[in-house]
Scaffold this motif. Structure first.
Motif, mmCIF file in Angstrom:
data_model
loop_
_atom_site.group_PDB
_atom_site.id
_atom_site.type_symbol
_atom_site.label_atom_id
_atom_site.label_comp_id
_atom_site.label_asym_id
_atom_site.label_seq_id
_atom_site.Cartn_x
_atom_site.Cartn_y
_atom_site.Cartn_z
ATOM 1 N N SER A 1 51.874 17.721 -31.831
ATOM 2 C CA SER A 1 51.480 17.366 -33.263
ATOM 3 C C SER A 1 50.969 18.603 -33.784
ATOM 4 N N CYS A 2 50.559 19.649 -33.330
ATOM 5 C CA CYS A 2 50.157 20.747 -34.102
ATOM 6 C C CYS A 2 51.084 22.010 -34.012
ATOM 7 N N GLU B 1 39.796 26.704 -31.611
ATOM 8 C CA GLU B 1 39.977 25.173 -32.124
ATOM 9 C C GLU B 1 39.508 24.261 -31.074
ATOM 10 N N SER B 2 38.712 23.123 -31.375
ATOM 11 C CA SER B 2 38.517 22.310 -30.516
ATOM 12 C C SER B 2 39.745 21.292 -30.413
ATOM 13 N N LEU B 3 40.076 20.761 -28.858
ATOM 14 C CA LEU B 3 41.245 19.821 -29.014
ATOM 15 C C LEU B 3 40.851 18.475 -28.827
ATOM 16 N N GLY B 4 39.696 18.230 -28.512
ATOM 17 C CA GLY B 4 39.050 16.809 -28.455
ATOM 18 C C GLY B 4 39.713 16.081 -27.303
ATOM 19 N N LYS C 1 56.100 30.808 -40.954
ATOM 20 C CA LYS C 1 54.765 30.812 -41.001
ATOM 21 C C LYS C 1 53.913 31.699 -39.894
ATOM 22 N N SER C 2 54.722 31.678 -38.510
ATOM 23 C CA SER C 2 53.997 32.206 -37.302
ATOM 24 C C SER C 2 55.076 32.542 -36.327
ATOM 25 N N ARG D 1 38.577 26.488 -45.436
ATOM 26 C CA ARG D 1 39.338 25.304 -44.752
ATOM 27 C C ARG D 1 39.032 23.967 -45.641
ATOM 28 N N LYS E 1 51.772 20.977 -43.669
ATOM 29 C CA LYS E 1 52.384 21.995 -42.310
ATOM 30 C C LYS E 1 51.051 22.462 -41.791
ATOM 31 N N THR E 2 51.211 22.341 -40.261
ATOM 32 C CA THR E 2 49.912 23.067 -39.698
ATOM 33 C C THR E 2 50.036 24.474 -39.849
ATOM 34 N N ALA E 3 48.688 25.154 -39.183
ATOM 35 C CA ALA E 3 48.657 26.718 -39.310
ATOM 36 C C ALA E 3 49.801 27.298 -38.707
ATOM 37 N N LYS F 1 40.738 9.695 -32.730
ATOM 38 C CA LYS F 1 41.231 10.949 -32.230
ATOM 39 C C LYS F 1 41.174 12.082 -33.469
ATOM 40 N N TRP F 2 42.004 11.817 -34.416
ATOM 41 C CA TRP F 2 42.251 12.809 -35.394
ATOM 42 C C TRP F 2 41.274 13.474 -36.365
ATOM 43 N N LYS G 1 38.160 13.118 -35.098
ATOM 44 C CA LYS G 1 37.430 13.887 -34.412
ATOM 45 C C LYS G 1 37.980 15.585 -34.579
ATOM 46 N N ARG G 2 39.055 15.593 -33.820
ATOM 47 C CA ARG G 2 39.860 16.967 -34.198
ATOM 48 C C ARG G 2 39.921 17.716 -35.503
ATOM 49 N N GLU H 1 36.061 18.279 -37.010
ATOM 50 C CA GLU H 1 35.876 19.666 -36.276
ATOM 51 C C GLU H 1 36.406 20.940 -37.002
ATOM 52 N N TRP H 2 37.525 20.870 -37.172
ATOM 53 C CA TRP H 2 38.496 21.891 -37.825
ATOM 54 C C TRP H 2 37.869 22.361 -39.101
#
Lengths: 195, 141
Positions: A71-72, A99-102, A168-169, B70, B85-87, B112-113, B115-116, B119-120
């Motif tokens: 997803s990320c 980063e926390s993944l949970g 981006k990376s 953030r 877009k993610t990082a 789930k999301w 929580k993730r 926290e982010w």
């Protein structure tokens, strides 16, 4: 009568092709013959496409891995890092690069088992072998982008290119490797976005 | 013959359109409604505020370790109807249920999301009130 004229050249072309295919199969088994003439042969063999297991890194096929990890970011094939690196990475899953993944304990365990069983050092394809060979036995890098082979292959790509908005990376394999998700990292299928 | 095909087509269009309308008008499904109810109970409130949800979505915060600003919008963009877009550059499908009907339909995924991502952004989990406000805001988008 006219037909006959074509049959002979066609037949010989067919024979020639079969011959070529057979000889490349023989080359593909080169490893069996040990490391003799390694220098001369390796380049040729890899050019043609094989060091036993072909050039494709087997695609990630584990449902939990796909669901939790893509997803990320790009769904990195397990064959892109040696097993010990995956082990290291999953031990710090609560702080994944900060980063926390949970993820719950069972998921972490399952993912670790899948990743370590299919690490680069367990693969026969050329790319995984080269990644594994490039990392010194005493180290376990957790970033694919730090594996010496990966660094070497991207040495001509500038930092500016990696930071283009659509890329981006350096970690975003799929931005340029159009068939990266299938484990195909051939240069022929690289398209670097202009922006 | 031609006429009957016309009727059939019209009927088909009607069925498809009304199904679409019903889905849009239905709002959150049963599971999500009961999730919202449990949030209400935990938070001790009678209703949620879309406006508070909007504020939460846009609020910016500096991460204590990474020292970077953030917010939800960092990855999702300021418009929930757009993809983000993610990082590391992976595309995120839009959050707004009006353009992405899969959003806010699966409580497990939502939890789930939250929580993730809470926290982010916030370095802590979100409260039931925050989650309720956020969902309520997204439902209006």
């Amino acid at each position: 009568m006219k037909m006959k004229k074509f049959v002979l050249p066609l037949l010989s072309a067919g024979l020639l092709l079969t011959g070529m295919a057979t000889s490349s199969t023989v080359f593909a088994d080169g490893r069996e013959r040990g490391e003799r003439n390694e220098r001369n042969e390796r380049g040729e063999r890899e050019e043609r496409g094989d060091r036993n297991g072909g050039r494709t890194v087997p695609p990630a096929d584990n449902p939990a891995y796909k669901q939790e990890c893509s997803s990320c970011h790009f769904l990195y094939q397990p064959g892109l890092l040696p097993a010990r690196s995956w082990g290291e990475l999953m031990m710090t899953a609560d702080k994944h690069f900060g980063e926390s993944l949970g993820l719950d304990e069972k998921t972490v365990k399952d993912l670790t088992a899948y990743l370590t069983a299919n690490g680069a050092d367990k693969q026969t394809n050329m790319r995984s072998r080269r990644i594994a060979d490039s990392i010194s036995p005493g180290s376990a890098p957790t970033r694919i982008t730090e594996a010496p082979y990966i660094v070497k292959e991207h040495r001509k790509i500038s930092k500016e290119t990696f930071s283009r908005p659509s890329i981006k990376s350096f970690s975003n394999c799929g931005a340029c490797h159009t068939k990266g998700a299938e484990g195909n990292f051939e240069e022929d299928f690289v398209e670097i976005p202009k922006k | 013959m031609k006429r009957s095909i016309c009727y059939l087509l019209a009927a088909a269009v009607f069925v498809v359109a009304s199904a679409g309308f019903a889905a849009a008008a239905a709002g959150p499904n049963q599971q999500v409604r009961s999730l919202l109810d449990s949030y209400k109970k935990e938070a001790g409130v009678k209703s949620f505020s879309a406006d508070e949800g909007r504020k939460l979505f846009n609020s910016k915060r500096t991460h204590s370790v990474k020292k970077e600003e953030r917010s939800c919008t960092t990855c999702h963009t300021a418009d929930p109807k757009q993809s983000g877009k993610t990082a590391v550059g992976k595309v995120i499908e839009p959050l707004a249920p009006s353009v992405n009907k899969e959003r806010f339909t699966d409580p497990k995924k939502m939890e789930k999301w939250f929580k993730r991502n809470c926290e982010w952004v916030l370095e802590r989990e979100c409260t039931p009130k925050e989650k309720g406000d956020f969902i309520t805001f997204m439902m209006t988008m």
